[in-house]
Design an enzyme around this catalytic site. Sequence first.
Site, PDB file in Angstrom:
ATOM      1  N   GLY A 150      -4.608  96.467  48.803  1.00 52.51           N
ATOM      2  CA  GLY A 150      -3.189  96.524  49.128  1.00 52.51           C
ATOM      3  C   GLY A 150      -2.702  95.350  49.955  1.00 52.51           C
ATOM      4  O   GLY A 150      -1.587  95.380  50.486  1.00 52.51           O
ATOM      5  N   LYS A 190      -3.148 106.825  44.004  1.00 52.71           N
ATOM      6  CA  LYS A 190      -3.146 107.230  45.420  1.00 52.71           C
ATOM      7  C   LYS A 190      -2.070 108.316  45.630  1.00 52.71           C
ATOM      8  O   LYS A 190      -1.850 109.132  44.737  1.00 52.71           O
ATOM      9  CB  LYS A 190      -2.961 105.999  46.321  1.00 52.71           C
ATOM     10  N   HIS A 234     -13.447 106.777  48.310  1.00 54.23           N
ATOM     11  CA  HIS A 234     -12.519 105.659  48.500  1.00 54.23           C
ATOM     12  C   HIS A 234     -12.421 105.339  49.991  1.00 54.23           C
ATOM     13  O   HIS A 234     -12.457 106.237  50.831  1.00 54.23           O
ATOM     14  CB  HIS A 234     -11.138 106.024  47.931  1.00 54.23           C
ATOM     15  N   SER A 268      -6.421  94.460  45.201  1.00 54.50           N
ATOM     16  CA  SER A 268      -5.379  93.498  44.839  1.00 54.50           C
ATOM     17  C   SER A 268      -5.558  92.891  43.448  1.00 54.50           C
ATOM     18  O   SER A 268      -5.191  91.735  43.212  1.00 54.50           O
ATOM     19  CB  SER A 268      -5.261  92.398  45.901  1.00 54.50           C
ATOM     20  N   GLU A 293     -10.020 104.686  51.796  1.00 51.85           N
ATOM     21  CA  GLU A 293      -8.927 105.392  52.493  1.00 51.85           C
ATOM     22  C   GLU A 293      -9.357 106.800  52.884  1.00 51.85           C
ATOM     23  O   GLU A 293      -8.951 107.313  53.934  1.00 51.85           O
ATOM     24  CB  GLU A 293      -7.665 105.390  51.612  1.00 51.85           C
ATOM     25  N   ASN A 322      -5.592 103.869  40.081  1.00 51.56           N
ATOM     26  CA  ASN A 322      -5.613 104.860  41.158  1.00 51.56           C
ATOM     27  C   ASN A 322      -4.216 104.891  41.759  1.00 51.56           C
ATOM     28  O   ASN A 322      -3.818 103.962  42.452  1.00 51.56           O
ATOM     29  CB  ASN A 322      -6.664 104.449  42.203  1.00 51.56           C
ATOM     30  N   GLY A 380      -4.980  99.686  42.197  1.00 53.10           N
ATOM     31  CA  GLY A 380      -4.041 100.518  42.942  1.00 53.10           C
ATOM     32  C   GLY A 380      -2.609 100.192  42.577  1.00 53.10           C
ATOM     33  O   GLY A 380      -2.087 100.610  41.549  1.00 53.10           O
ATOM     34  N   GLU A 390     -14.887  97.766  46.405  1.00 55.63           N
ATOM     35  CA  GLU A 390     -13.534  97.496  46.888  1.00 55.63           C
ATOM     36  C   GLU A 390     -13.612  97.032  48.337  1.00 55.63           C
ATOM     37  O   GLU A 390     -13.667  97.865  49.257  1.00 55.63           O
ATOM     38  CB  GLU A 390     -12.678  98.768  46.819  1.00 55.63           C
TER      39      GLU A 390
HETATM   40  P1  13P Z   1      -4.687  97.741  45.347  1.00 64.19           P
HETATM   41  O1  13P Z   1      -4.926  97.360  43.898  1.00 64.19           O
HETATM   42  O2  13P Z   1      -3.311  98.237  45.601  1.00 64.19           O
HETATM   43  O3  13P Z   1      -5.157  96.668  46.268  1.00 64.19           O
HETATM   44  O4  13P Z   1      -5.625  99.017  45.623  1.00 64.19           O
HETATM   45  C1  13P Z   1      -6.962  98.952  45.259  1.00 64.19           C
HETATM   46  C2  13P Z   1      -7.542 100.296  45.414  1.00 64.19           C
HETATM   47  O5  13P Z   1      -7.729 100.783  46.512  1.00 64.19           O
HETATM   48  C3  13P Z   1      -7.855 101.048  44.189  1.00 64.19           C
HETATM   49  O6  13P Z   1      -8.614 102.171  44.450  1.00 64.19           O
END
Ligand code: 13P
Length: 256
Positions: free
Chosen positions: A174, A12, A93, A213, A95, A10, A234, A168
């Site tokens: 992140g 983003k 998601h 992560s 976010e 992803n 991510g 997640e």
């Molecule tokens: P990270 O791998 O950067 O922690 O992000 C995970 C994520 O939100 C994937 O959709």
Amino acid sequence: MSASPYIVGNWKMNGTRAMLAEARAIDRAAARYPGVQVALAPPFTLIQPFAEAAQAIATGGQDCHVAAKGAHTGDISAPMLADCGASFVIVGHSERRKDHGESDALVKAKAEAAIDAGLGVIVCVGETLEERDAGKAEAVVSKQVDKSLPSAEAIAELAPGRISVAYEPVWAIGTGRVAEVEDVVAMHAAIRARITAAYGDKGEGVRILYGGSVNAENAAALLAAEGVGGALVGGASLAAESFVAIIAAAGTESVA
Ligand code: 13P
């Protein structure tokens, strides 16, 4: 449980056309791991060029609107995603739930719109740190699964593997703070129970991915954990080197 692990990047809100070279490098490397299903969700602006270039991996969107078309300035519909080469979409998601106030009901409607458009769908769920610390993680996530998944009627004709759930934990996204494997196993078991409650036997092909992560170092242990059908990645999916290491942790390189 589906046989092949599903590793999804992803991106983003990252990536301009200069990043297409990275995506092509991922695609070339993914072709060496035929036992792993690899996919990337770039920003909307890169879906078409990426889908046209990709040979071994699927291209997806990171969100879609519930309607197929209409007066929704700035939104993108599921049929539009399909039209420019996407074969799946991520919905719900954390976010988007946070930044755009998306409710479980909206996420469910988006997932159903995606299925109507012929796309696969990855429905994201996950608890906040406050919810985990309060001992509510399993209850929160179970409720999200119950209320965000497409209805059983909507998936009546679904091929196995068309729907995935991504667990997640919000506090692991992140942050570099990955969930403990035993917590992942427990949560995936709880999610599996809700999927079975929703779909019965038909739910067996629904994969549960872990996200938060995931990196080259921790991927093997997470992917080997009971009930983990893949990873939603991510930051580590933005560079071929780190993403391919995760793909490699999920499968065996072909020698041909
Ligand atoms: P990270 O791998 O950067 O922690 O992000 C995970 C994520 O939100 C994937 O959709």
